[in-house]
Design an enzyme around this catalytic site. Structure first.
Site, PDB file in Angstrom:
ATOM      1  N   CYS A  80      42.416 -50.246   0.872  1.00 58.48           N
ATOM      2  CA  CYS A  80      41.495 -51.362   1.082  1.00 58.48           C
ATOM      3  C   CYS A  80      42.202 -52.688   1.340  1.00 58.48           C
ATOM      4  O   CYS A  80      41.825 -53.435   2.241  1.00 58.48           O
ATOM      5  CB  CYS A  80      40.523 -51.483  -0.084  1.00 58.48           C
ATOM      6  SG  CYS A  80      41.262 -51.950  -1.665  1.00 58.48           S
ATOM      7  N   HIS A 132      38.952 -53.728  -5.637  1.00 58.35           N
ATOM      8  CA  HIS A 132      38.581 -53.339  -4.274  1.00 58.35           C
ATOM      9  C   HIS A 132      38.232 -54.586  -3.467  1.00 58.35           C
ATOM     10  O   HIS A 132      37.700 -55.556  -4.005  1.00 58.35           O
ATOM     11  CB  HIS A 132      37.392 -52.378  -4.315  1.00 58.35           C
ATOM     12  CG  HIS A 132      37.104 -51.718  -3.004  1.00 58.35           C
ATOM     13  ND1 HIS A 132      37.950 -50.809  -2.428  1.00 58.35           N
ATOM     14  CD2 HIS A 132      36.060 -51.837  -2.157  1.00 58.35           C
ATOM     15  CE1 HIS A 132      37.437 -50.389  -1.280  1.00 58.35           C
ATOM     16  NE2 HIS A 132      36.282 -51.000  -1.086  1.00 58.35           N
ATOM     17  N   HIS A 144      35.438 -51.662   4.911  1.00 60.08           N
ATOM     18  CA  HIS A 144      36.448 -51.464   3.882  1.00 60.08           C
ATOM     19  C   HIS A 144      37.034 -50.065   4.003  1.00 60.08           C
ATOM     20  O   HIS A 144      36.494 -49.218   4.716  1.00 60.08           O
ATOM     21  CB  HIS A 144      35.838 -51.674   2.488  1.00 60.08           C
ATOM     22  CG  HIS A 144      34.736 -50.707   2.162  1.00 60.08           C
ATOM     23  ND1 HIS A 144      34.840 -49.777   1.167  1.00 60.08           N
ATOM     24  CD2 HIS A 144      33.509 -50.525   2.713  1.00 60.08           C
ATOM     25  CE1 HIS A 144      33.723 -49.063   1.109  1.00 60.08           C
ATOM     26  NE2 HIS A 144      32.894 -49.502   2.040  1.00 60.08           N
TER      27      HIS A 144
END
Length: 191
Positions: A80, A132, A144
């Site tokens: 990510c 994240h 993402h």
């Protein structure tokens, strides 16, 4: 005199062929742009309104489906934070940090209602720390690198993302950024 006419004719034909080839190349680029715009506007429900958005959407479109790989930074596999870093380096020509927490240190926090295409969205998934990061696309959608499905587009309105959403952010000016490569936190950051 005939030789000059033949040479002139050959030059004219050559010019026409080169012009046609350039037009065909532009047409292919235009077709790709149109596919990207159509994908994001109709399928994903994201409005395309600026050149930056088009470049952003094109970059994301090109990476869709890339598998997730912790520490990866290529189309063979990416995580990510490396995906958001790649977006910023390629679309906005800037560097934002190497892991999700470092990236958060380099943004000005933004309310969810004020997010714009290109802003970053941060999540704390089963953790007290940021774990994240994604890139906001507009209309509550973000791109993402998901650990389960690779590079994808998700909605901030999905129950899972609503549950773990932490904050949005817009990169600070270059002189205000903190660039660190703290490897001790890296592995746990990029889930």
């Amino acid at each position: 005199m005939k030789t000059k006419k033949i040479i002139a004719s050959m030059l004219f034909i050559g010019f026409c062929l080169v012009s046609h080839a350039q037009t065909t190349n532009k047409s292919k680029t235009g077709d790709q742009d149109n596919l990207t715009k159509e994908y994001f506007s109709q399928i994903m429900g994201v409005a395309i309104n600026t050149t930056t958005s088009t470049k952003l959407y094109q970059f994301v479109y090109d990476w869709l489906g890339t598998p997730y790989r912790l520490g990866g930074d290529s189309k063979k596999g990416i995580d990510c934070s490396k995906f958001s870093l790649a977006v910023y380096e390629n679309v906005f020509n800037t560097t934002i940090g190497y892991n999700s927490r470092n990236q958060y240190d380099n943004v000005t926090p933004i309310r969810k209602s004020d997010l714009q295409a290109g802003d970053l969205v941060f999540f704390k998934i089963r953790s007290k720390s940021i774990t994240h990061v994604g890139v906001y696309l507009g209309d509550d959608k973000f791109a993402h690198a998901s650990s389960s499905k690779g590079v994808m587009v998700s909605s901030l309105n999905e129950a899972y993302w609503q549950r773990y959403y932490y904050n949005g952010g817009r990169p600070k000016k270059d002189e205000d950024r903190i660039m660190t490569a703290d490897a001790s936190n890296y592995k746990e950051d990029n889930k």
